[in-house]
Design a protein around this motif. Structure first.
Motif, PDB file in Angstrom:
ATOM      1  N   THR A   1      34.995  62.194  -9.365  1.00 21.77           N
ATOM      2  CA  THR A   1      36.269  62.596  -9.977  1.00 21.77           C
ATOM      3  C   THR A   1      37.165  63.316  -8.973  1.00 21.77           C
ATOM      4  O   THR A   1      38.358  63.021  -8.856  1.00 21.77           O
ATOM      5  CB  THR A   1      36.019  63.493 -11.203  1.00 21.77           C
ATOM      6  N   ILE A   2      36.586  64.285  -8.259  1.00 19.61           N
ATOM      7  CA  ILE A   2      37.378  65.032  -7.271  1.00 19.61           C
ATOM      8  C   ILE A   2      37.799  64.113  -6.127  1.00 19.61           C
ATOM      9  O   ILE A   2      38.909  64.229  -5.591  1.00 19.61           O
ATOM     10  CB  ILE A   2      36.565  66.236  -6.749  1.00 19.61           C
ATOM     11  N   ARG A   3      36.928  63.181  -5.778  1.00 15.46           N
ATOM     12  CA  ARG A   3      37.275  62.234  -4.719  1.00 15.46           C
ATOM     13  C   ARG A   3      38.442  61.339  -5.138  1.00 15.46           C
ATOM     14  O   ARG A   3      39.306  61.000  -4.319  1.00 15.46           O
ATOM     15  CB  ARG A   3      36.054  61.377  -4.380  1.00 15.46           C
ATOM     16  N   ALA A   4      38.485  60.979  -6.411  1.00 14.35           N
ATOM     17  CA  ALA A   4      39.536  60.072  -6.895  1.00 14.35           C
ATOM     18  C   ALA A   4      40.850  60.786  -7.174  1.00 14.35           C
ATOM     19  O   ALA A   4      41.932  60.255  -6.890  1.00 14.35           O
ATOM     20  CB  ALA A   4      39.060  59.351  -8.149  1.00 14.35           C
ATOM     21  N   PHE A   5      40.794  62.012  -7.734  1.00 17.85           N
ATOM     22  CA  PHE A   5      42.012  62.689  -8.169  1.00 17.85           C
ATOM     23  C   PHE A   5      42.301  63.988  -7.428  1.00 17.85           C
ATOM     24  O   PHE A   5      43.330  64.623  -7.687  1.00 17.85           O
ATOM     25  CB  PHE A   5      41.934  62.976  -9.674  1.00 17.85           C
ATOM     26  N   GLY A   6      41.392  64.390  -6.539  1.00 18.19           N
ATOM     27  CA  GLY A   6      41.610  65.620  -5.799  1.00 18.19           C
ATOM     28  C   GLY A   6      41.155  66.846  -6.571  1.00 18.19           C
ATOM     29  O   GLY A   6      40.751  66.761  -7.733  1.00 18.19           O
ATOM     30  N   SER A   7      41.248  68.010  -5.934  1.00 18.53           N
ATOM     31  CA  SER A   7      40.762  69.246  -6.547  1.00 18.53           C
ATOM     32  C   SER A   7      41.690  69.760  -7.642  1.00 18.53           C
ATOM     33  O   SER A   7      41.374  70.735  -8.330  1.00 18.53           O
ATOM     34  CB  SER A   7      40.585  70.331  -5.474  1.00 18.53           C
ATOM     35  N   ASP A   8      42.854  69.118  -7.810  1.00 18.97           N
ATOM     36  CA  ASP A   8      43.795  69.514  -8.850  1.00 18.97           C
ATOM     37  C   ASP A   8      43.541  68.758 -10.150  1.00 18.97           C
ATOM     38  O   ASP A   8      44.410  68.698 -11.033  1.00 18.97           O
ATOM     39  CB  ASP A   8      45.232  69.261  -8.378  1.00 18.97           C
ATOM     40  N   VAL A   9      42.354  68.191 -10.289  1.00 19.48           N
ATOM     41  CA  VAL A   9      42.046  67.318 -11.418  1.00 19.48           C
ATOM     42  C   VAL A   9      42.142  68.042 -12.754  1.00 19.48           C
ATOM     43  O   VAL A   9      42.532  67.451 -13.766  1.00 19.48           O
ATOM     44  CB  VAL A   9      40.638  66.692 -11.243  1.00 19.48           C
ATOM     45  N   LEU A  10      41.815  69.343 -12.792  1.00 23.99           N
ATOM     46  CA  LEU A  10      41.886  70.075 -14.057  1.00 23.99           C
ATOM     47  C   LEU A  10      43.320  70.185 -14.558  1.00 23.99           C
ATOM     48  O   LEU A  10      43.582  70.060 -15.756  1.00 23.99           O
ATOM     49  CB  LEU A  10      41.276  71.476 -13.900  1.00 23.99           C
ATOM     50  N   ASN A  11      44.256  70.434 -13.646  1.00 24.35           N
ATOM     51  CA  ASN A  11      45.659  70.491 -14.047  1.00 24.35           C
ATOM     52  C   ASN A  11      46.141  69.130 -14.526  1.00 24.35           C
ATOM     53  O   ASN A  11      46.917  69.031 -15.482  1.00 24.35           O
ATOM     54  CB  ASN A  11      46.520  70.973 -12.874  1.00 24.35           C
ATOM     55  N   MET A  12      45.670  68.064 -13.875  1.00 23.77           N
ATOM     56  CA  MET A  12      46.040  66.714 -14.286  1.00 23.77           C
ATOM     57  C   MET A  12      45.514  66.427 -15.691  1.00 23.77           C
ATOM     58  O   MET A  12      46.214  65.866 -16.537  1.00 23.77           O
ATOM     59  CB  MET A  12      45.493  65.690 -13.298  1.00 23.77           C
ATOM     60  N   ALA A  13      44.267  66.829 -15.941  1.00 26.82           N
ATOM     61  CA  ALA A  13      43.673  66.614 -17.265  1.00 26.82           C
ATOM     62  C   ALA A  13      44.396  67.435 -18.318  1.00 26.82           C
ATOM     63  O   ALA A  13      44.583  66.991 -19.459  1.00 26.82           O
ATOM     64  CB  ALA A  13      42.191  66.982 -17.234  1.00 26.82           C
TER      65      ALA A  13
END
Length: 341
Positions: free
Chosen positions: A314-326
């Motif tokens: 998940t982090i590889r696909a969307f980066g470390s900002d994935v929680l904000n994206m979600a």
């Protein structure tokens, strides 16, 4: 790494570590060392094998459901969707991020949001329905659990559980669900009422989609059941490593009951509730003092290992900002993401 994600992972790690340590501490007995020294390490490979097969069937179910909605997913995309569910489900309140992660990956794969929402919802419906249908079998086969329950009550409970999916489908053909939602949410805010109504419309749409492809749905339902059963089989795999006598059907039945409860658990991934429930259900099967260790082994294998793999993809696909994206995805107006009728 994003500070919000790092903080969330740190808190989750501390919480899981604290729960695991507490479970082992309050259940451990010095006599357990005798069994642990005889534990066969090869059973760890057996448990990992059961997990792998369970995840494989989970992926096959996803492919089947995607084909129903005319969606196309590659093997890599299927792996990403399945594993990302474990990751965001553990780091978001009420496991809400699991569904969002699946939609994000399917949208990245080119599957429209409306179709991916249906697929995610149907996957959840199938898992819960499969466990509900097994409850009567478990109750009738495990005398230790129902020894306090009269036969008449057991029959009524069994019929009720078997009837639930049928009643749900029949209600979809009427206006009663809308009226019930309106009555229960009449004192809530407009946004809450609207979200409840749209969630119901998504659920209804998912039922309609399933009804149009009965054979494919049956196939996906079987794949769903096999996925769950193989993942639960990690527990008897570890029990076998202790060289103790146990009833495989009884153990699997109690795992069905426990995991059905965990679907409605408010804690991240059911942490705390899962371990406590495991100890209660298996204390009379396992040697005294090892139930806590077995609970932690089960949780690490069936939940935390897929979580780590899911974090990587998940982090590889969307980066470390994935929680904000979600978070942005979850706050998007439901009307824009709701499946069209």
């Amino acid at each position: 790494m994003n500070k919000k994600l790092l903080l969330r992972l740190t808190v989750l790690f501390a919480f899981v570590l604290l729960i695991s340590a507490a479970v082992i501490y309050f259940t451990f007995d010095i006599r357990a060392l005798d069994y642990l020294t005889l534990f066969e390490p090869r059973c760890i490979l057996l448990a990992l094998g059961c997990l792998a097969v369970g995840l494989l069937f989970d992926g096959l179910r996803l492919l089947t459901l995607a084909s129903i909605t005319d969606g196309q997913l590659t093997l890599k995309q299927v792996v990403n969707v399945v594993l990302s569910n474990y990751f965001l489900a553990l780091v978001t309140p009420g496991a809400s991020g699991g569904a969002i992660a699946q939609v994000m990956f399917m949208r990245k794969a080119g599957v429209p949001v409306a179709k991916s929402t249906v697929v995610v919802l149907v996957r959840t419906i199938m898992s819960i329905s499969f466990l509900i249908l097994l409850v009567p079998v478990v109750l009738h086969s495990d005398s230790d659990i129902v020894k306090w329950m009269p036969a008449s009550v057991l029959t009524v409970v069994s019929v009720a559980f078997i009837s639930l999916p049928v009643i749900a489908v029949l209600l979809m053909r009427s206006r009663y669900p809308e009226r019930i939602i309106f009555w229960f949410t009449r004192k809530f805010s407009y946004t809450t009422r609207r979200n409840c109504y749209i969630w119901y419309q998504q659920f209804k749409h998912a039922v309609i989609v399933m009804g149009r492809h009965p054979l494919m749905v049956l196939r996906a339902f079987v794949e769903s059941g096999l996925s769950l059963l193989f993942i639960y089989a990690t527990v008897p795999a570890y029990f076998a490593g202790l060289n103790i006598n146990f009833d495989l059907v009884q153990v699997m039945g109690r795992m069905v009951l426990l995991n059905l409860v965990l679907y409605f658990s408010p804690t991240p991934g059911g942490s705390g509730i899962a371990e406590a429930g495991f100890v209660v259900l298996f204390s009379n099967i396992l040697p005294e003092g090892v139930e806590g260790i077995m609970a932690v082994l089960w949780r690490f294998t069936a939940e935390y290992l897929p979580f780590l793999l899911g974090a990587f993809v998940t982090i590889r696909a969307f980066g470390s900002d994935v929680l904000n994206m979600a978070s942005v995805k979850s706050k998007t107006k439901p009307g824009k993401n709701a499946p069209s009728q």
